[in-house]
Design an enzyme around this catalytic site. Structure first.
Site, PDB file in Angstrom:
ATOM      1  N   THR A  81       0.672  -1.223  -0.019  1.00 48.48           N
ATOM      2  CA  THR A  81      -0.016  -0.109   0.096  1.00 48.48           C
ATOM      3  C   THR A  81       0.823   1.259  -0.165  1.00 48.48           C
ATOM      4  O   THR A  81       0.796   2.160  -0.807  1.00 48.48           O
ATOM      5  CB  THR A  81      -1.067  -0.080   1.129  1.00 48.48           C
ATOM      6  OG1 THR A  81      -1.801  -1.164   1.098  1.00 48.48           O
ATOM      7  CG2 THR A  81      -1.759   1.448   1.185  1.00 48.48           C
ATOM      8  N   ARG A 113      -1.601   6.318   5.676  1.00 49.80           N
ATOM      9  CA  ARG A 113      -0.386   6.621   4.483  1.00 49.80           C
ATOM     10  C   ARG A 113      -1.099   6.679   3.327  1.00 49.80           C
ATOM     11  O   ARG A 113      -0.460   7.206   2.461  1.00 49.80           O
ATOM     12  CB  ARG A 113       0.280   4.945   4.607  1.00 49.80           C
ATOM     13  CG  ARG A 113      -0.823   3.870   4.328  1.00 49.80           C
ATOM     14  CD  ARG A 113       0.146   2.394   4.501  1.00 49.80           C
ATOM     15  NE  ARG A 113      -0.528   1.359   4.429  1.00 49.80           N
ATOM     16  CZ  ARG A 113      -1.263   0.806   5.471  1.00 49.80           C
ATOM     17  NH1 ARG A 113      -0.980   1.366   6.653  1.00 49.80           N
ATOM     18  NH2 ARG A 113      -1.627  -0.427   5.403  1.00 49.80           N
ATOM     19  N   HIS A 115      -1.297  -9.379  -0.882  1.00 43.63           N
ATOM     20  CA  HIS A 115      -0.434  -8.949  -2.229  1.00 43.63           C
ATOM     21  C   HIS A 115       0.929  -8.814  -1.827  1.00 43.63           C
ATOM     22  O   HIS A 115       1.341  -8.842  -0.761  1.00 43.63           O
ATOM     23  CB  HIS A 115      -1.111  -7.625  -2.770  1.00 43.63           C
ATOM     24  CG  HIS A 115      -1.500  -6.653  -1.501  1.00 43.63           C
ATOM     25  ND1 HIS A 115      -0.402  -5.800  -1.056  1.00 43.63           N
ATOM     26  CD2 HIS A 115      -2.527  -6.664  -0.758  1.00 43.63           C
ATOM     27  CE1 HIS A 115      -0.865  -5.039   0.055  1.00 43.63           C
ATOM     28  NE2 HIS A 115      -2.066  -5.498   0.008  1.00 43.63           N
ATOM     29  N   ASP A 170      -9.510  -2.333   0.283  1.00 44.24           N
ATOM     30  CA  ASP A 170      -8.393  -3.224   0.732  1.00 44.24           C
ATOM     31  C   ASP A 170      -8.741  -4.166   1.913  1.00 44.24           C
ATOM     32  O   ASP A 170      -8.552  -5.330   2.099  1.00 44.24           O
ATOM     33  CB  ASP A 170      -7.290  -2.386   0.993  1.00 44.24           C
ATOM     34  CG  ASP A 170      -5.807  -3.133   1.257  1.00 44.24           C
ATOM     35  OD1 ASP A 170      -5.381  -3.582   0.541  1.00 44.24           O
ATOM     36  OD2 ASP A 170      -5.542  -3.124   2.359  1.00 44.24           O
ATOM     37  N   HIS A 191      -8.779  -8.131   1.735  1.00 48.49           N
ATOM     38  CA  HIS A 191      -8.158  -8.947   2.583  1.00 48.49           C
ATOM     39  C   HIS A 191      -8.821 -10.141   3.305  1.00 48.49           C
ATOM     40  O   HIS A 191      -8.459 -11.242   3.316  1.00 48.49           O
ATOM     41  CB  HIS A 191      -7.450  -8.345   3.725  1.00 48.49           C
ATOM     42  CG  HIS A 191      -5.915  -7.820   3.098  1.00 48.49           C
ATOM     43  ND1 HIS A 191      -5.085  -8.390   2.815  1.00 48.49           N
ATOM     44  CD2 HIS A 191      -5.561  -6.309   2.673  1.00 48.49           C
ATOM     45  CE1 HIS A 191      -3.886  -7.585   2.465  1.00 48.49           C
ATOM     46  NE2 HIS A 191      -4.338  -6.536   2.292  1.00 48.49           N
TER      47      HIS A 191
END
Length: 548
Positions: free
Chosen positions: A81, A165, A489, A307, A311
């Site tokens: 990410t 982030r 990933h 995301d 997951h």
């Protein structure tokens, strides 16, 4: 005859004027606002797989009015990410911008560090340390930084994401603000003193509203679940489920799950988190008056709920399909808002991802397709035994993270060895290990130039100061996880690298290409559109077909 002569003169005057206007046309475009969108963990094939169920105002609008790069890829490893967001906005790879993962082992500090952690700043909007963040670990500039420089800081830059982030790295070093969502008991959008001394009034007002609270509701499918034929059965053995549930199936009753799943943190893992992100992005555009004048502003929006859902449930889950159908509606809502607030045809949008994802490996196995789980223990035990036999110590590996081995350089010196000989010995040993496809030494990453395959992608992700001493590439379909449910990933295979790339709005051509484009090309295309300097670490190239 006189009238004919006058008409001819008028005709050539008009033609000459148009030619002069055309020749004087500026060689770049100045939209009032650039909207950068990153959809966390979005695979390219989600555009195709769910296309018939999308409405006309979201993804389809971007495709029908804009430009679609169908063969767009990340050109480095690891596809994580933080590295993805940094690469989209710096126009380069971790090799140059330094964000080699979400976190990594810092050889100088002798500890694991987080990509945006910063103890020199304080939190705003939260009583926790969740705001002690900044972009200081990213060592190259972003396209948003270049916009600030090009406009003498008159153009505003704002970052918005549920993840710190996802907001901080795109907004860059010179941003006017970057905001992320603090869950748990608070449910507030927060920032740090890196950007400002106090939260703006519009953020305080938003936090005091019930904007987050209103999404504490049951998550049912948007449409009849029997129509979700692009996904596997709702109840299966490949998906994780929320604490308090007995199966990973609809409906997901958020009020009942609330306390056991982090309270407001639960919103991050459901599509309502994306809706909340649009709510806040619209408030930011209004509150900061973005796109209100001729000086270009920029808002970087990252949708993180995709995301968390990916997951937990995997690529082929009905929850994943529902999340993208709901995101499509949220995008349509955002574009309609921009039409009204900024002006249709006066703003420019791009949409991409920070990485994609592999199908749940246990699902691949069930379908007789290669895939599975890489065992760190099964890797470490024989390797340390080998090192003990060959060099007299099983303590030579100091850290293993992001599929990179960091060696204890002081111990290597004490044993009278060199790092290069230990690196080479490890590579020679692990080439025989189960589910290790390739391995390379840090020495080779520094001293050789790789142009193809996994080696090239590893090199593009290799940072001289921060990366490990031995780099691994796992076999296709394998993940470094003990869980048999859910996915992740990080590799250089197409399932992790193939990401959507759409442009539309002012200055953008209508069309499509299957020519390979790469993530670092995005920032350089936008900079070319705006007529501003490329980011400092630029390695990608502008995509000429995109720009008018």
């Amino acid at each position: 005859m006189k009238n004919v002569l006058i008409a001819g003169l008028l005709f050539f005057s008009v033609v000459g004027l148009k030619a002069q206007q055309k020749s004087e046309k500026e060689p770049f475009t100045r939209p009032k606002l650039v909207v950068g969108i990153v959809v966390d963990q979005m695979r390219y094939d989600y555009l195709v797989r769910f296309y018939d169920k999308y409405g006309d105002d979201g993804f389809k609008r971007m495709i029908n009015e804009g430009f679609n790069c169908k063969n767009n890829h990340f050109n480095y490893i690891p596809t994580k990410t933080a590295a993805g967001h940094a690469s989209v906005y710096t126009g380069t790879t971790p090799k140059t911008h330094g964000i080699i993962g979400n976190d990594w082992y810092d050889k100088n500090e002798d500890r694991s560090v987080y990509c945006t952690e910063d103890e020199t700043v304080n939190s705003l909007g939260t009583v926790t340390d969740a705001g002690k963040m900044s972009p200081r670990r990213m060592v190259s500039s972003t396209m948003t930084d270049q916009l600030k420089l090009a406009t003498a800081s008159q153009g505003k830059v704002i970052g918005v994401s549920l993840k710190d982030r996802g907001s901080i790295l795109p907004a860059g070093h010179a941003a006017d603000g970057a905001y992320w969502f603090q869950g748990k008991d608070e449910g507030h959008w927060v920032t740090s003193t890196y950007y400002m001394d106090a939260l703006p009034n519009w953020v305080e007002k938003f936090n005091k509203s019930d904007a987050a609270e209103k999404y504490k509701k049951v998550w049912n499918p948007l449409y009849d679940i029997d129509t979700y034929t692009e996904s596997i059965a709702d109840n299966n053995d490949f998906e994780q489920y929320f604490k308090g549930e007995e199966a990973p199936v609809f409906p997901h009753d958020l009020p009942k799950l609330w306390d056991d799943n982090g309270k407001f943190d639960l919103l991050k893992g459901v599509p309502f988190g994306n809706s909340l992100t649009v709510d806040f992005a619209e408030a930011a555009i209004k509150g900061e008056n973005l796109g209100a004048d001729k000086i270009t502003d920029f808002i970087a929006v990252s949708f993180s709920a995709t995301d968390y859902v990916g997951h937990r449930f995997g690529v082929s889950a009905k929850e994943t399909e529902d999340t993208y159908l709901r995101l499509d509606k949220d995008l349509g809502r955002l574009f309609t808002f921009l039409d009204k607030e900024v002006g249709k045809g006066t703003y420019t949008v791009f949409l991409t991802s920070d990485h994609a994802a592999v199908e749940v490996p246990s699902y691949l196995e069930a379908e007789n397709i290669p895939g599975g789980n890489f065992s760190k223990k099964e890797f470490y035990t024989p390797l340390n035994a080998f090192l003990n036999t060959k060099f007299g110590s099983d303590k030579l590996i100091k850290n293993f993270s992001n599929e990179q081995l960091f060696l204890d350089q002081e111990l290597i010196k004490k044993l009278g060895l060199t790092s290069e000989e230990v690196e080479n010995a490890i590579v020679g040993e692990v080439k025989n290990y189960k589910n290790v496809a390739e391995a390379y030494t840090g020495t080779s990453m520094r001293n050789q130039e790789f142009t193809k395959g996994q080696a090239s992608r590893l090199q593009m992700g290799y940072n001289f100061n921060r990366s490990g001493d031995v780099l691994l590439a796992l076999s296709p379909g394998y993940i470094n996880s003990t869980s048999r449910k859910g996915t992740t990933h990080g590799t250089g295979y197409a399932y992790d690298t193939h990401a959507p790339l759409l442009f539309f709005g002012q200055g953008i051509n209508h069309g499509q290409t299957v020519k390979r484009t790469e993530i670092p090309d995005i920032a350089n295309t936008i900079c070319s559109l705006l007529g501003i300097t490329f980011p400092s670490g630029k390695s990608g190239e502008p995509i000429p077909e995109v720009i008018q």
